[in-house]
Design a protein around this motif. Structure first.
Motif, PDB file in Angstrom:
ATOM      1  N   ARG A 206       0.823  -1.207   0.000  1.00 50.26           N
ATOM      2  CA  ARG A 206       0.000   0.000   0.000  1.00 50.26           C
ATOM      3  C   ARG A 206       0.859   1.260   0.000  1.00 50.26           C
ATOM      4  NH1 ARG A 206      -3.557  -2.895   3.541  1.00 50.26           N
ATOM      5  NH2 ARG A 206      -2.487  -2.022   5.366  1.00 50.26           N
ATOM      6  N   ALA A 207       2.020   1.169   0.635  1.00 49.70           N
ATOM      7  CA  ALA A 207       2.893   2.339   0.730  1.00 49.70           C
ATOM      8  C   ALA A 207       3.809   2.487  -0.477  1.00 49.70           C
ATOM      9  CB  ALA A 207       3.732   2.245   2.006  1.00 49.70           C
ATOM     10  N   ALA A 208       3.787   1.556  -1.408  1.00 52.53           N
ATOM     11  CA  ALA A 208       4.720   1.590  -2.542  1.00 52.53           C
ATOM     12  C   ALA A 208       4.677   2.907  -3.312  1.00 52.53           C
ATOM     13  CB  ALA A 208       4.453   0.406  -3.471  1.00 52.53           C
ATOM     14  N   PRO A 209       3.497   3.490  -3.614  1.00 53.45           N
ATOM     15  CA  PRO A 209       3.502   4.775  -4.333  1.00 53.45           C
ATOM     16  C   PRO A 209       4.195   5.889  -3.555  1.00 53.45           C
ATOM     17  CG  PRO A 209       1.327   3.745  -4.435  1.00 53.45           C
ATOM     18  CD  PRO A 209       2.120   2.961  -3.439  1.00 53.45           C
ATOM     19  N   TYR A 210       4.034   5.911  -2.215  1.00 52.10           N
ATOM     20  CA  TYR A 210       4.696   6.940  -1.411  1.00 52.10           C
ATOM     21  C   TYR A 210       6.208   6.735  -1.407  1.00 52.10           C
ATOM     22  CZ  TYR A 210      -0.133   6.813   0.239  1.00 52.10           C
ATOM     23  OH  TYR A 210      -1.496   6.783   0.308  1.00 52.10           O
ATOM     24  N   LEU A 211       6.626   5.465  -1.329  1.00 50.29           N
ATOM     25  CA  LEU A 211       8.057   5.183  -1.363  1.00 50.29           C
ATOM     26  C   LEU A 211       8.657   5.589  -2.706  1.00 50.29           C
ATOM     27  CD1 LEU A 211       8.148   1.644   0.329  1.00 50.29           C
ATOM     28  CD2 LEU A 211       8.553   3.872   1.386  1.00 50.29           C
TER      29      LEU A 211
ATOM     30  N   ASP B 265       7.698   8.016  -4.665  1.00 52.12           N
ATOM     31  CA  ASP B 265       7.855   9.472  -4.695  1.00 52.12           C
ATOM     32  C   ASP B 265       9.028   9.918  -3.820  1.00 52.12           C
ATOM     33  OD1 ASP B 265       5.691   9.704  -6.368  1.00 52.12           O
ATOM     34  OD2 ASP B 265       4.249  10.055  -4.759  1.00 52.12           O
ATOM     35  N   ALA B 266       9.114   9.356  -2.611  1.00 50.97           N
ATOM     36  CA  ALA B 266      10.167   9.773  -1.687  1.00 50.97           C
ATOM     37  C   ALA B 266      11.551   9.372  -2.183  1.00 50.97           C
ATOM     38  CB  ALA B 266       9.906   9.184  -0.304  1.00 50.97           C
ATOM     39  N   TRP B 267      11.656   8.223  -2.836  1.00 50.95           N
ATOM     40  CA  TRP B 267      12.956   7.730  -3.316  1.00 50.95           C
ATOM     41  C   TRP B 267      13.255   8.182  -4.737  1.00 50.95           C
ATOM     42  CZ3 TRP B 267      12.185   1.964  -1.487  1.00 50.95           C
ATOM     43  CH2 TRP B 267      12.243   1.919  -0.081  1.00 50.95           C
ATOM     44  N   ARG B 268      12.321   8.944  -5.352  1.00 52.45           N
ATOM     45  CA  ARG B 268      12.484   9.444  -6.720  1.00 52.45           C
ATOM     46  C   ARG B 268      12.651   8.293  -7.703  1.00 52.45           C
ATOM     47  NH1 ARG B 268      16.970  14.068  -5.170  1.00 52.45           N
ATOM     48  NH2 ARG B 268      15.756  15.060  -3.514  1.00 52.45           N
ATOM     49  N   CYS B 269      11.727   7.325  -7.589  1.00 53.19           N
ATOM     50  CA  CYS B 269      11.754   6.141  -8.446  1.00 53.19           C
ATOM     51  C   CYS B 269      10.623   6.190  -9.460  1.00 53.19           C
ATOM     52  CB  CYS B 269      11.633   4.866  -7.608  1.00 53.19           C
ATOM     53  SG  CYS B 269      13.088   4.494  -6.615  1.00 53.19           S
ATOM     54  N   THR B 270      10.850   5.589 -10.614  1.00 55.70           N
ATOM     55  CA  THR B 270       9.797   5.451 -11.609  1.00 55.70           C
ATOM     56  C   THR B 270       8.695   4.538 -11.112  1.00 55.70           C
ATOM     57  OG1 THR B 270      11.399   5.746 -13.386  1.00 55.70           O
ATOM     58  CG2 THR B 270       9.307   4.741 -13.974  1.00 55.70           C
TER      59      THR B 270
ATOM     60  N   ILE C 236      12.146  -5.052  -1.698  1.00 61.00           N
ATOM     61  CA  ILE C 236      11.511  -3.889  -2.309  1.00 61.00           C
ATOM     62  C   ILE C 236      12.411  -3.420  -3.442  1.00 61.00           C
ATOM     63  CG2 ILE C 236      10.569  -1.591  -1.883  1.00 61.00           C
ATOM     64  CD1 ILE C 236      10.764  -2.452   1.183  1.00 61.00           C
ATOM     65  N   ARG C 237      11.860  -3.382  -4.641  1.00 67.00           N
ATOM     66  CA  ARG C 237      12.648  -3.001  -5.810  1.00 67.00           C
ATOM     67  C   ARG C 237      12.197  -1.618  -6.272  1.00 67.00           C
ATOM     68  NH1 ARG C 237      16.989  -2.069  -8.530  1.00 67.00           N
ATOM     69  NH2 ARG C 237      17.142  -2.956 -10.620  1.00 67.00           N
ATOM     70  N   GLY C 238      13.108  -0.661  -6.242  1.00 65.28           N
ATOM     71  CA  GLY C 238      12.816   0.670  -6.739  1.00 65.28           C
ATOM     72  C   GLY C 238      13.700   0.992  -7.923  1.00 65.28           C
ATOM     73  N   VAL C 239      13.102   1.327  -9.067  1.00 59.81           N
ATOM     74  CA  VAL C 239      13.876   1.647 -10.262  1.00 59.81           C
ATOM     75  C   VAL C 239      13.812   3.145 -10.520  1.00 59.81           C
ATOM     76  CG1 VAL C 239      13.764  -0.609 -11.370  1.00 59.81           C
ATOM     77  CG2 VAL C 239      11.895   0.985 -11.700  1.00 59.81           C
ATOM     78  N   ARG C 240      14.975   3.737 -10.606  1.00 58.69           N
ATOM     79  CA  ARG C 240      15.092   5.176 -10.860  1.00 58.69           C
ATOM     80  C   ARG C 240      14.944   5.454 -12.350  1.00 58.69           C
ATOM     81  NH1 ARG C 240      19.647   5.187 -10.112  1.00 58.69           N
ATOM     82  NH2 ARG C 240      20.516   5.710 -12.146  1.00 58.69           N
TER      83      ARG C 240
END
Length: 470
Positions: free
Chosen positions: A117-122, A124-129, A143-147
């Motif tokens: 549920r928090a993935a969209p907030y993360l 934005d905060a981590w500046r990820c696509t 948790i995989r965040g792609v910039r």
């Protein structure tokens, strides 16, 4: 005693400082040696670590521990009970070229669903696509965040020239989160690849050949409907690694398909005597019993109906009908004896790939398509329920080389960025592995020690006979 204690403390401080300096030096060397994209990800990883304790409560990823340790209550200096502790999940952050991989330890009421549920907030905060959250093992999440979006980042692949660890593992590329995607071809009778011209079908197949060619446990036959001769087209650099090659001539293709059906029958008759099993995949392919891959590119060239009353059209119609029947035999009966049919076409409709062939191929990929109907025939009706992965959304030039597929072991569909293999690399691999090319029928004859049907040779006289018979 005091001096000894001070000396020990000085030693401890020196050790700590030395370790800190060593870590800082290691980090600096790693940063300097990294490429531009990885450096950006390293900086991003630092921001993620530093901001986590503040971000987690704001994103709803914390829990209040109302039970205080006994010693905290007893030794409270002002006699007041301290406020309950706010706990946040422990994380470990690892950067790569595309972004960060964060591993988190779950807490009560802060687990998979809360992180998703928090993935969209993360993001934005981590500046990820985009950010994805998956369960790695009980109590731990990845948790995989792609910039940088991997799908619009073209990639190249340089074949190593080494024998692959798993011959039947087809490495396709990376998905939306830069996670490697592969598909198992063991016990798979057929694969279909569809998509508009110029969007990556042949490049995908070229990578498969280049990665597997160093093994003597695989042999290839190629029918390329885009060309007339083997020295033309996309497979010209790989022709010497194939034991058979035909162009757009239906009679020549018919002769090749008959030759492979004969091989299928001979293998079926001798498999138990030679391998001791009924299914080749129980022991795996080998140099004496290789996996035989038939690549049929621009399949509509060989299968489409020819309508007309003149003799030439009737002959072509008869050849196309028999071609479909022969390839159907290979797909439906060749799996257990080590035959795989890889069929590529622009639009996988019934006139390009007959439905009695297409519908028994369990692995299907599609590059860009113009219509929803073309996407459905390539990937199945369920693609309508996954609009984000629909190949009709891949028509932008930025998505050349991106395909949609139903990923084995995952629900729904996955988009995959496939890499480009340079022609020079393909030619190098083919030249280095040409000595491994053998006719599987000859290998079977040598191994079985019994007389088998001779394969139909691809010579002009036999092609003429085949046309006359049709």
């Amino acid at each position: 005693m005091v001096q000894e204690a001070m000396g020990a403390a000085s030693i401890m401080i020196g050790v700590v400082l030395a370790l800190g300096a060593g870590w800082a030096l290691w980090w600096l060397v790693r940063y300097i040696r990294a490429d531009t994209m990885t450096r950006a990800s390293i900086r991003q990883a630092v921001r993620v670590r530093r901001g986590w304790r503040r971000l987690a409560p704001m994103a709803g990823l914390s829990v209040t521990d109302k039970v205080q340790p006994a010693q905290t209550v007893v030794f409270a200096s002002d006699g007041k009970v301290p406020k309950p502790r706010v706990l946040t999940p422990r994380i470990k952050v690892t950067p790569d070229r595309y972004g960060v991989v964060v591993r988190a330890v779950c807490l009560p009421k802060v687990s998979l669903s809360e992180f998703q549920r928090a993935a969209p907030y993360l993001a934005d905060a981590w500046r990820c696509t985009r950010v994805s959250v998956l369960l790695e093992q009980p109590g731990q999440l990845v948790i995989r965040g792609v910039r940088v979006d991997p799908l619009i980042t073209p990639t190249d692949h340089t074949p190593s020239g080494l024998v692959p660890d798993e011959l039947a593992r087809w490495h396709l590329g990376v998905d939306d989160y830069a996670v490697p995607v592969s598909v198992s071809l063991a016990d798979v009778p057929g694969v279909t690849v569809a998509g508009l011209p110029g969007y990556g079908k042949t490049s995908l197949i070229n990578r498969f050949i280049c990665d597997t060619a160093p093994s003597d446990a695989i042999q290839y036959a190629i029918a390329d409907g885009k060309v007339t001769s083997s020295y033309e087209g996309d497979y010209a650099d790989l022709e010497q690694r194939a034991f058979a090659f035909v162009g757009d001539d239906l009679a020549e293709a018919n002769t090749l398909f008959k030759r492979l059906v004969d091989l299928r029958r001979d293998r079926s008759a001798s498999i138990r005597a030679v391998l001791g099993v009924k299914n080749m995949w129980h022991v795996g392919p080998s140099a004496s019993w290789p996996l035989v891959v038939l690549i049929v590119d621009e399949a509509h060239t060989y299968f489409r109906e020819h309508k007309g009353s003149d003799r030439k059209t009737k002959d072509l119609a008869a050849l196309a009908s028999e071609n479909a029947r022969l390839v159907e035999d290979l797909v439906k009966k060749g799996r257990s004896v080590g035959l795989l049919v890889l069929i590529a076409t622009q639009k996988a409709t019934g006139d390009a790939i007959p439905t009695f062939i297409r519908d028994v191929c369990p692995v299907g990929l599609s590059f860009a398509q113009k219509t929803a109907e073309a996407a459905v025939v390539a990937l199945g009706e369920d693609i309508r329920n996954w609009p984000d992965a629909n190949p009709t959304a891949l028509q932008d030039p930025a998505y050349v080389g991106v395909a949609s597929m139903a990923h084995q072991g995952r629900p729904g569909f996955t988009r995959v960025r496939t890499p480009y293999v340079a022609d020079d690399d393909a030619a190098r691999i083919a030249a280095d592995t040409a000595h491994l090319t053998r006719d599987p029928a000859d290998l079977l004859k040598e191994t079985s020690g019994r007389h088998l049907r001779r394969p139909v040779p691809l010579v002009k006289e036999d092609v003429a006979d085949a046309t006359e018979a049709a």
